[in-house]
Design a protein around this motif. Structure first.
Motif, PDB file in Angstrom:
ATOM      1  N   LEU A 132      -3.455  -8.168 -10.144  1.00 22.99           N
ATOM      2  CA  LEU A 132      -2.167  -7.449  -9.939  1.00 22.99           C
ATOM      3  C   LEU A 132      -1.954  -6.147  -9.080  1.00 22.99           C
ATOM      4  O   LEU A 132      -1.253  -5.571  -8.388  1.00 22.99           O
ATOM      5  CB  LEU A 132      -1.440  -7.419 -11.523  1.00 22.99           C
ATOM      6  CG  LEU A 132      -0.383  -8.601 -11.620  1.00 22.99           C
ATOM      7  CD1 LEU A 132      -0.252  -8.539 -13.264  1.00 22.99           C
ATOM      8  CD2 LEU A 132       0.639  -8.812 -10.972  1.00 22.99           C
ATOM      9  N   LEU A 133      -2.962  -5.245  -9.521  1.00 26.26           N
ATOM     10  CA  LEU A 133      -2.868  -3.890  -8.836  1.00 26.26           C
ATOM     11  C   LEU A 133      -3.497  -4.217  -7.396  1.00 26.26           C
ATOM     12  O   LEU A 133      -2.813  -3.472  -6.683  1.00 26.26           O
ATOM     13  CB  LEU A 133      -3.905  -3.070  -9.672  1.00 26.26           C
ATOM     14  CG  LEU A 133      -3.376  -2.559 -11.393  1.00 26.26           C
ATOM     15  CD1 LEU A 133      -4.455  -1.695 -12.069  1.00 26.26           C
ATOM     16  CD2 LEU A 133      -2.224  -1.528 -10.912  1.00 26.26           C
ATOM     17  N   GLU A 134      -4.316  -4.992  -6.896  1.00 26.49           N
ATOM     18  CA  GLU A 134      -4.760  -5.215  -5.705  1.00 26.49           C
ATOM     19  C   GLU A 134      -3.228  -5.705  -4.794  1.00 26.49           C
ATOM     20  O   GLU A 134      -3.170  -5.150  -3.828  1.00 26.49           O
ATOM     21  CB  GLU A 134      -5.696  -6.275  -5.529  1.00 26.49           C
ATOM     22  CG  GLU A 134      -7.028  -5.754  -5.921  1.00 26.49           C
ATOM     23  CD  GLU A 134      -8.018  -6.920  -5.853  1.00 26.49           C
ATOM     24  OE1 GLU A 134      -7.728  -8.146  -5.564  1.00 26.49           O
ATOM     25  OE2 GLU A 134      -9.279  -6.487  -6.203  1.00 26.49           O
ATOM     26  N   VAL A 135      -2.539  -6.617  -5.612  1.00 30.98           N
ATOM     27  CA  VAL A 135      -1.611  -7.125  -4.807  1.00 30.98           C
ATOM     28  C   VAL A 135      -0.439  -6.193  -4.576  1.00 30.98           C
ATOM     29  O   VAL A 135       0.101  -5.602  -3.621  1.00 30.98           O
ATOM     30  CB  VAL A 135      -1.077  -8.440  -5.377  1.00 30.98           C
ATOM     31  CG1 VAL A 135       0.361  -8.964  -4.917  1.00 30.98           C
ATOM     32  CG2 VAL A 135      -2.054  -9.504  -5.364  1.00 30.98           C
TER      33      VAL A 135
ATOM     34  N   ASP B  41       6.406  -5.723 -11.675  1.00 30.91           N
ATOM     35  CA  ASP B  41       7.831  -5.607 -11.201  1.00 30.91           C
ATOM     36  C   ASP B  41       7.807  -4.844  -9.843  1.00 30.91           C
ATOM     37  O   ASP B  41       8.730  -5.181  -9.123  1.00 30.91           O
ATOM     38  CB  ASP B  41       8.242  -4.514 -12.326  1.00 30.91           C
ATOM     39  CG  ASP B  41       8.668  -5.134 -13.578  1.00 30.91           C
ATOM     40  OD1 ASP B  41       8.813  -6.669 -13.725  1.00 30.91           O
ATOM     41  OD2 ASP B  41       8.969  -4.458 -14.472  1.00 30.91           O
ATOM     42  N   GLU B  42       6.446  -3.992  -9.717  1.00 26.65           N
ATOM     43  CA  GLU B  42       6.722  -3.346  -8.311  1.00 26.65           C
ATOM     44  C   GLU B  42       6.418  -4.685  -7.058  1.00 26.65           C
ATOM     45  O   GLU B  42       6.964  -4.376  -6.013  1.00 26.65           O
ATOM     46  CB  GLU B  42       5.667  -2.192  -8.274  1.00 26.65           C
ATOM     47  CG  GLU B  42       5.994  -1.040  -8.903  1.00 26.65           C
ATOM     48  CD  GLU B  42       4.989  -0.017  -8.792  1.00 26.65           C
ATOM     49  OE1 GLU B  42       4.625   0.141  -7.527  1.00 26.65           O
ATOM     50  OE2 GLU B  42       4.887   0.503  -9.681  1.00 26.65           O
ATOM     51  N   VAL B  43       5.500  -5.642  -7.451  1.00 31.24           N
ATOM     52  CA  VAL B  43       5.315  -6.673  -6.518  1.00 31.24           C
ATOM     53  C   VAL B  43       6.612  -7.360  -6.458  1.00 31.24           C
ATOM     54  O   VAL B  43       7.079  -7.750  -5.215  1.00 31.24           O
ATOM     55  CB  VAL B  43       4.296  -7.480  -7.043  1.00 31.24           C
ATOM     56  CG1 VAL B  43       3.975  -8.841  -6.276  1.00 31.24           C
ATOM     57  CG2 VAL B  43       2.723  -6.915  -7.222  1.00 31.24           C
TER      58      VAL B  43
ATOM     59  N   GLY C 151       8.835  -5.416  -4.261  1.00 30.82           N
ATOM     60  CA  GLY C 151       8.406  -5.139  -2.711  1.00 30.82           C
ATOM     61  C   GLY C 151       8.566  -6.759  -2.281  1.00 30.82           C
ATOM     62  O   GLY C 151       8.660  -6.502  -0.840  1.00 30.82           O
ATOM     63  N   LEU C 152       8.491  -7.663  -2.710  1.00 27.62           N
ATOM     64  CA  LEU C 152       8.423  -9.083  -1.943  1.00 27.62           C
ATOM     65  C   LEU C 152       9.712  -9.384  -2.051  1.00 27.62           C
ATOM     66  O   LEU C 152       9.921 -10.606  -1.116  1.00 27.62           O
ATOM     67  CB  LEU C 152       7.617  -9.966  -2.760  1.00 27.62           C
ATOM     68  CG  LEU C 152       6.097  -9.755  -2.731  1.00 27.62           C
ATOM     69  CD1 LEU C 152       5.111 -10.664  -3.376  1.00 27.62           C
ATOM     70  CD2 LEU C 152       5.480  -9.524  -0.928  1.00 27.62           C
ATOM     71  N   GLY C 153      10.668  -8.769  -2.625  1.00 33.75           N
ATOM     72  CA  GLY C 153      12.120  -9.476  -2.732  1.00 33.75           C
ATOM     73  C   GLY C 153      12.351 -10.820  -3.464  1.00 33.75           C
ATOM     74  O   GLY C 153      13.190 -11.629  -2.902  1.00 33.75           O
TER      75      GLY C 153
ATOM     76  N   VAL D 293       1.049  -4.481  -1.284  1.00 36.15           N
ATOM     77  CA  VAL D 293       2.507  -4.646  -0.992  1.00 36.15           C
ATOM     78  C   VAL D 293       3.158  -3.281  -0.539  1.00 36.15           C
ATOM     79  O   VAL D 293       3.977  -2.948   0.165  1.00 36.15           O
ATOM     80  CB  VAL D 293       3.368  -5.353  -2.035  1.00 36.15           C
ATOM     81  CG1 VAL D 293       4.697  -5.306  -1.811  1.00 36.15           C
ATOM     82  CG2 VAL D 293       2.951  -6.848  -2.159  1.00 36.15           C
ATOM     83  N   ALA D 294       2.558  -2.273  -1.511  1.00 34.01           N
ATOM     84  CA  ALA D 294       3.496  -0.770  -1.491  1.00 34.01           C
ATOM     85  C   ALA D 294       2.740  -0.267  -0.044  1.00 34.01           C
ATOM     86  O   ALA D 294       3.442   0.234   0.385  1.00 34.01           O
ATOM     87  CB  ALA D 294       2.808  -0.022  -2.660  1.00 34.01           C
TER      88      ALA D 294
END
Length: 178
Positions: free
Chosen positions: A89-92, A47-49, A52-54, A96-97
Motif C-alpha cells: 500500500l505504501l509503495e502504491v 485513502d490517499e491512493v 489520488g486515483l479518483g 501515485v503521490a
C-alpha cells in the motif's frame, strides 16, 4: 482424593486457575489491533491512493488486491493488516503521490501505457504493478524541466569512464604503499 484418569485430571481446577481467566485477554482481545498501529497506517495509505486515483473504495481495494471488507475491518480496528500488505500500500501510495505531483490526474491513470494495450490502472492491479508502472513512468518521474545553463549538450557523453571521478594520483597508478 487423587484423579485416576486423564479426564479426571483435566477437570481438576487449581486455586490459581480460577483467577487466571480474569487476567488473560480473550482470543478476540489478543488479535485486536491497537489504534495508531499498522491498521492506521494502512487506512491512511489506502485513502490517499483512493483520492489520488479518483476511485471509490471498492475499485481502489481491487487495484491494491484487497477486499472491501478487509479495509472496513481495518477501519473498525477489527483486524490488523500484514506487514507485506502495508508495504505494498505504501509503495502504491508513494507512486501515485509522485505522479500526481508531476501533474497527473485521475484521467491519466486510465490511459494506455506506451507499448501496451493495458491502462496504467490495470497494470497497477498486477502483482508487480507498482514496479511496472514505475518503470513505464520513469521518464515522467525523473524528467528535469530546468537544466542549468552551465551544462553542455554532450556533457554526459564525455564522462563515460569511472577514471574521471578518481583523483589523478590514483588514476595514474601512483598509489601510496605502506
Amino acid at each position: 482424593m487423587r484423579p485416576e484418569t486423564d479426564t479426571d485430571i483435566a477437570s481438576v481446577t487449581l486455586p490459581w486457575q480460577s483467577n487466571l481467566a480474569r487476567w488473560l485477554p480473550t482470543r478476540g482481545e489478543m488479535h485486536r489491533p491497537t489504534p495508531g498501529g499498522r491498521a492506521a497506517t494502512a487506512v491512511a495509505a489506502f485513502d490517499e491512493v483512493k483520492r489520488g486515483l479518483g476511485l471509490n473504495v471498492r475499485d481502489t481495494a481491487r487495484i491494491v488486491d484487497l477486499s472491501h471488507n478487509t479495509v472496513q475491518a481495518w477501519r473498525k480496528h477489527e483486524r490488523e493488516p500484514y506487514p507485506a500488505t502495508v508495504r505494498r500500500l505504501l509503495e502504491v501510495k508513494n507512486l501515485v503521490a509522485a505522479l500526481n505531483a508531476k501533474g497527473w490526474t485521475p484521467d491519466d491513470w486510465t490511459k494506455n501505457a506506451p507499448g501496451s494495450d493495458d491502462s496504467y490502472l490495470s497494470i497497477l492491479e498486477r502483482e508487480d504493478g507498482p514496479e511496472e508502472v514505475g518503470r513505464l513512468t520513469h521518464w515522467i518521474l525523473f524528467e528535469s524541466r530546468y537544466r542549468p545553463s552551465s551544462l553542455v549538450e554532450d556533457e554526459y557523453d564525455e564522462v563515460d569512464d569511472a577514471t574521471s571521478y578518481i583523483p589523478n594520483a590514483i588514476a595514474a597508478g601512483n598509489r601510496r604503499r605502506n
